[in-house]
Every structure is written in structure tokens, then in C-alpha cells.
Design a protein around this motif. Sequence first.
Motif, PDB file in Angstrom:
ATOM      1  N   VAL A 196       0.824  -1.206   0.000  1.00 34.84           N
ATOM      2  CA  VAL A 196       0.000   0.000   0.000  1.00 34.84           C
ATOM      3  C   VAL A 196       0.867   1.269   0.000  1.00 34.84           C
ATOM      4  CG1 VAL A 196      -0.390   0.271   2.497  1.00 34.84           C
ATOM      5  CG2 VAL A 196      -2.144   0.986   0.867  1.00 34.84           C
ATOM      6  N   GLY A 197       2.035   1.208   0.634  1.00 32.58           N
ATOM      7  CA  GLY A 197       2.939   2.368   0.610  1.00 32.58           C
ATOM      8  C   GLY A 197       3.407   2.668  -0.810  1.00 32.58           C
ATOM      9  N   ARG A 198       3.730   1.622  -1.554  1.00 31.82           N
ATOM     10  CA  ARG A 198       4.140   1.781  -2.958  1.00 31.82           C
ATOM     11  C   ARG A 198       2.977   2.355  -3.765  1.00 31.82           C
ATOM     12  NH1 ARG A 198       6.538  -2.933  -3.787  1.00 31.82           N
ATOM     13  NH2 ARG A 198       4.583  -4.035  -4.085  1.00 31.82           N
ATOM     14  N   ALA A 199       1.773   1.886  -3.491  1.00 32.31           N
ATOM     15  CA  ALA A 199       0.595   2.390  -4.203  1.00 32.31           C
ATOM     16  C   ALA A 199       0.366   3.866  -3.893  1.00 32.31           C
ATOM     17  CB  ALA A 199      -0.638   1.571  -3.836  1.00 32.31           C
ATOM     18  N   ARG A 200       0.533   4.244  -2.640  1.00 31.22           N
ATOM     19  CA  ARG A 200       0.359   5.646  -2.249  1.00 31.22           C
ATOM     20  C   ARG A 200       1.381   6.523  -2.982  1.00 31.22           C
ATOM     21  NH1 ARG A 200      -2.570   6.612   1.813  1.00 31.22           N
ATOM     22  NH2 ARG A 200      -2.065   4.699   2.908  1.00 31.22           N
ATOM     23  N   HIS A 201       2.619   6.049  -3.050  1.00 31.63           N
ATOM     24  CA  HIS A 201       3.669   6.776  -3.772  1.00 31.63           C
ATOM     25  C   HIS A 201       3.309   6.914  -5.258  1.00 31.63           C
ATOM     26  CE1 HIS A 201       7.611   8.149  -4.988  1.00 31.63           C
ATOM     27  NE2 HIS A 201       7.734   7.114  -5.807  1.00 31.63           N
ATOM     28  N   ALA A 202       2.839   5.819  -5.867  1.00 31.66           N
ATOM     29  CA  ALA A 202       2.478   5.847  -7.288  1.00 31.66           C
ATOM     30  C   ALA A 202       1.350   6.835  -7.551  1.00 31.66           C
ATOM     31  CB  ALA A 202       2.079   4.444  -7.754  1.00 31.66           C
TER      32      ALA A 202
END
Length: 186
Positions: free
Chosen positions: A51-57
Motif C-alpha cells: 500500500v505504501g508503494r501504491a500511495r507513492h504511485a
Amino acid sequence: MTVPARTVIDLARAEGVEQAVCVGDHALHSGLTTAFELAEAIDDAAGRTGVGRARHAVGLMSSRSESVGESRSRLLFHNLGLPTPLLNQWVYDTSGGFLGRVDFLFPDGVIGEFDGEGKYESDPVRAVIDEKNRQNRLHDLGWVVVRWDWRDLSKPDVLVTRLRGAFRRAAANGTPVGTYRSDRLP
């Protein structure tokens, strides 16, 4: 069946930032989802892997990006610490005459154009002549124009060197004349 926002977030969680930004930009640009719906989908994914990667994206996505080439170019600028350009700006001469819409505009005097092959399909000779004439008019206003295509994106160091050279030339030229904006004049 999942909604587009959920699909984009799931892709970002599973595959990574570049793929998610390219798909997310398309979904935003084509109206399949909104930034609000993406934020809701991230909230719904709280606690899940990636989810952190998704938030960054999602923070890197833009509805103004019109192609995968533009999305990948923007990510390249971001990842290599280049200035953040304005996307899809309408450029006008000193009398308000429309010159063209550009992919990337760096306000310090550089215009970047990603050249995909789609715009050359119907009449390639006419398209190339129109592009050359438009580029000449932009040069006349003081803009430094850099063009690249898919091959250049596969050699980011070469493209970055070209862009940095363009920033140096633009600094030596001074501020371009004319105006630009994110939408067409009425």
C-alpha cells in the motif's frame, strides 16, 4: 468485477510504480477514475502489502498525461532529479496567436516533446512538416525544444544529458517571450 480505481491500486501494490503510474495516468486522463476515487481505494487497502508503494504511485499520477511515453518520461524526470515540467501547455506568441500544445514545458525556457508514432499514421509527411514549422516558431520565441522517442527512453542517461544541455542553452538565451497556459484561450 472491480472498479478502475481499485484495479490501479492493486496493480501498484503488486507490480510497482512505473506500471501503476502509466495505467493510472490513462485511467485519470480518460475519466475512468478520479484522484478522489484513487485516494478512497488506497484507504480501503490500508494494512495490505504494497500500500505504501501504491500511495507513492498515486502521488505521481496525472490526468494531463496523454500517453505511456509521456508518463514514462515524467517518471524519468522525477527519478533522475530533473525539474518538474508543466504538462500539456498551450503556447502563444506575443500577440496571442496560438503556436501549439506542448507535452512538457519547463518555465525556464525548455519544451520537451515525446514523439510517439501514432500521430504520424494518417499523413506522415504533413505531420513532420507541421512539427518542424511549429518547432521553428517556438525557437523564434526563445524556447529550446528537445524531442525524444521510445528509443531515447531506453537510454535515460543520453536523454538526461540532452535535457541538461537544453537547460544550459535556455539559461543563456534568457526568458522566452509569449505566454503559455494549461488550457486554450477562449
